[in-house]
Enzyme design. Structure first.
Site, PDB file in Angstrom:
ATOM      1  N   HIS A 100       0.846  -1.201   0.000  1.00  0.00           N
ATOM      2  CA  HIS A 100       0.000   0.000   0.000  1.00  0.00           C
ATOM      3  C   HIS A 100       0.877   1.246   0.000  1.00  0.00           C
ATOM      4  CE1 HIS A 100      -3.977  -1.881   0.781  1.00  0.00           C
ATOM      5  NE2 HIS A 100      -3.214  -2.857   1.262  1.00  0.00           N
ATOM      6  N   ARG A 142      -1.717  16.125   0.918  1.00  0.00           N
ATOM      7  CA  ARG A 142      -2.650  17.197   0.583  1.00  0.00           C
ATOM      8  C   ARG A 142      -2.618  17.621  -0.879  1.00  0.00           C
ATOM      9  NH1 ARG A 142      -4.838  19.757   5.266  1.00  0.00           N
ATOM     10  NH2 ARG A 142      -4.807  18.128   6.869  1.00  0.00           N
ATOM     11  N   ASP A 198      -8.049   1.543  -4.348  1.00  0.00           N
ATOM     12  CA  ASP A 198      -8.951   0.749  -3.518  1.00  0.00           C
ATOM     13  C   ASP A 198      -9.890   1.647  -2.717  1.00  0.00           C
ATOM     14  OD1 ASP A 198      -7.577   1.627  -1.209  1.00  0.00           O
ATOM     15  OD2 ASP A 198      -6.307  -0.133  -1.136  1.00  0.00           O
ATOM     16  N   GLY A 209     -10.158  -2.323   3.897  1.00  0.00           N
ATOM     17  CA  GLY A 209     -10.827  -1.873   5.110  1.00  0.00           C
ATOM     18  C   GLY A 209     -11.294  -3.033   5.956  1.00  0.00           C
ATOM     19  N   HIS A 259      -9.189  -7.628  -1.128  1.00  0.00           N
ATOM     20  CA  HIS A 259      -8.725  -8.209   0.119  1.00  0.00           C
ATOM     21  C   HIS A 259      -9.811  -9.178   0.598  1.00  0.00           C
ATOM     22  CE1 HIS A 259      -6.364  -4.553  -0.135  1.00  0.00           C
ATOM     23  NE2 HIS A 259      -5.705  -4.821   0.972  1.00  0.00           N
ATOM     24  N   GLU A 293      -8.357 -12.071   5.361  1.00  0.00           N
ATOM     25  CA  GLU A 293      -7.256 -11.525   6.163  1.00  0.00           C
ATOM     26  C   GLU A 293      -7.587 -11.639   7.641  1.00  0.00           C
ATOM     27  OE1 GLU A 293      -4.660  -7.379   6.659  1.00  0.00           O
ATOM     28  OE2 GLU A 293      -6.465  -7.396   5.421  1.00  0.00           O
ATOM     29  N   ASP A 332       2.892  -5.403   2.340  1.00  0.00           N
ATOM     30  CA  ASP A 332       1.643  -4.759   2.753  1.00  0.00           C
ATOM     31  C   ASP A 332       1.839  -3.275   3.105  1.00  0.00           C
ATOM     32  OD1 ASP A 332      -1.099  -4.789   3.032  1.00  0.00           O
ATOM     33  OD2 ASP A 332      -1.104  -5.699   5.016  1.00  0.00           O
TER      34      ASP A 332
END
Length: 344
Positions: free
Chosen positions: A24, A77, A144, A176, A201, A204, A282
């Site tokens: 990620h 940002r 995602d 999530g 995902h 998990e 990950d």
């Protein structure tokens, strides 16, 4: 490998050509960069020292990890922030002899904060093209959204991808909290129809039912994590017969308390059962690891050099590289294994 010293194993792991299929982008934010960006944007509600951040990254459980993760992304940002993060992340992968990576990024989280998709993509592409020109590495993006944000959030994310996403966007993912995947079936049907790979995902923190639904409802091309699959012999048989890849991240599973210890982690059993397993980092700095570290961890779990080389081959096989590059990269892995006496 005839020599079994730590130095010879370390040399082998370093030399091994690799791919990374489950990392990620936001989870690759280094603590030093987080502090720099927090100062730049005058954010006072974040940890103020490296020590505080390292303590912050000690997770009680998976929901606590998500809470920290979603708080940390506040520092991103503008396009320059995303370019900086992308460039740092890709350079780190290149230093580990990673030749190809499919990188998840939390587009939904940024949209929810009011950051336009075109700003996110502009930054990612700036960082990607810059580092690809410097190193022998190819990056593809996998946007995602968190399942716990609901179907509407997934629709907004997919709309943004289809409207603003560059050609380097490869797939679409749901992460999530591991809520039921069935309600997202139509969303993933639309994503697949647009040419995006389904990379959810599943399995998990929850069990086989989530993996089955990722397969049947979401048309999964590959499963992120999937360790819960081992509780269902019928699912294990299906995954072996179909050679549906599972992207496994042992240190992540340990740090989020998805497994109690490395000794209990199912990675060795998954390989023994003939599953197409890949090795991944990950969220590297959040878990105190990187892809090279995961190969070391796999070794500590009892996997020998030949098994490590096979994990590297699995990564290539499970990737969406074009066939010629797959063949060339597997040949490089085979040559490295032979050089280090680690042929299967």
């Amino acid at each position: 490998m005839t020599a079994t010293s730590a130095s010879s194993l370390e040399d082998f792991i370093a030399a091994l050509p690799k791919v990374e299929l489950h990392v990620h982008l936001e989870g690759s934010l280094q603590p030093e960069t987080l502090l720099t960006l927090a100062d730049s944007h005058q954010l006072s509600d974040l940890q103020r020292s490296l020590e505080e951040i390292r303590s912050w990254y000690e997770f009680r459980d998976f929901p606590h990890f998500l809470e920290v993760y979603r708080h940390a992304v506040q520092v991103l940002r503008d396009a320059e922030d995303f370019a900086l993060l992308a460039a740092e992340t890709i350079r780190s992968l290149a230093r580990q002899n990673v030749h190809y990576a499919e990188v998840n990024f939390s587009l939904c989280d940024h949209l929810e904060r009011g950051i336009p998709a075109e700003v996110v993509f502009a930054g990612l592409e700036q960082g990607r093209t810059q580092v690809e020109a410097e190193h022998d590495i190819t990056i593809r993006w996998v946007p995602d959204f968190p399942g716990d944000f609901g179907v509407a959030a997934g629709e907004r994310t997919l709309d943004a991808v289809l409207t603003h996403g560059p050609a380097s966007v490869l797939g679409f993912s749901i992460g999530g909290l591991e809520v039921d995947r069935e309600p997202f079936a139509d969303l993933f049907t639309r994503a697949r129809a647009a040419g995006l790979r389904s990379l959810p995902h599943a399995g998990e923190t929850e069990g086989p039912d989530r993996v089955w639904s990722a397969i049947h409802a979401l048309g999964a091309d590959r499963i992120g994590h999937g360790i819960g699959s081992m509780r269902d012999p019928a699912l294990v048989d299906y995954l072996r017969e179909q050679q549906l890849p599972l992207d496994v991240s042992p240190t992540s599973n340990l740090c989020t308390r998805s497994v109690a210890s490395l000794e209990e982690h199912p990675l060795p059993r998954m390989l023994e059962k003939g599953l197409l397993v890949t090795l991944n980092s990950d969220d590297p700095p959040m878990f105190g690891t990187d892809l090279t570290g995961e190969y070391r961890t796999a070794s500590r779990m009892g996997l020998g050099p030949a098994a490590l080389a096979q994990l590297a081959r699995n990564g290539v096989q499970a990737s969406f590289l074009e066939p010629a590059r797959k063949t060339a990269l597997v040949a490089e892995i085979d040559a490295t294994a032979a050089q280090h006496d680690a042929a299967s």
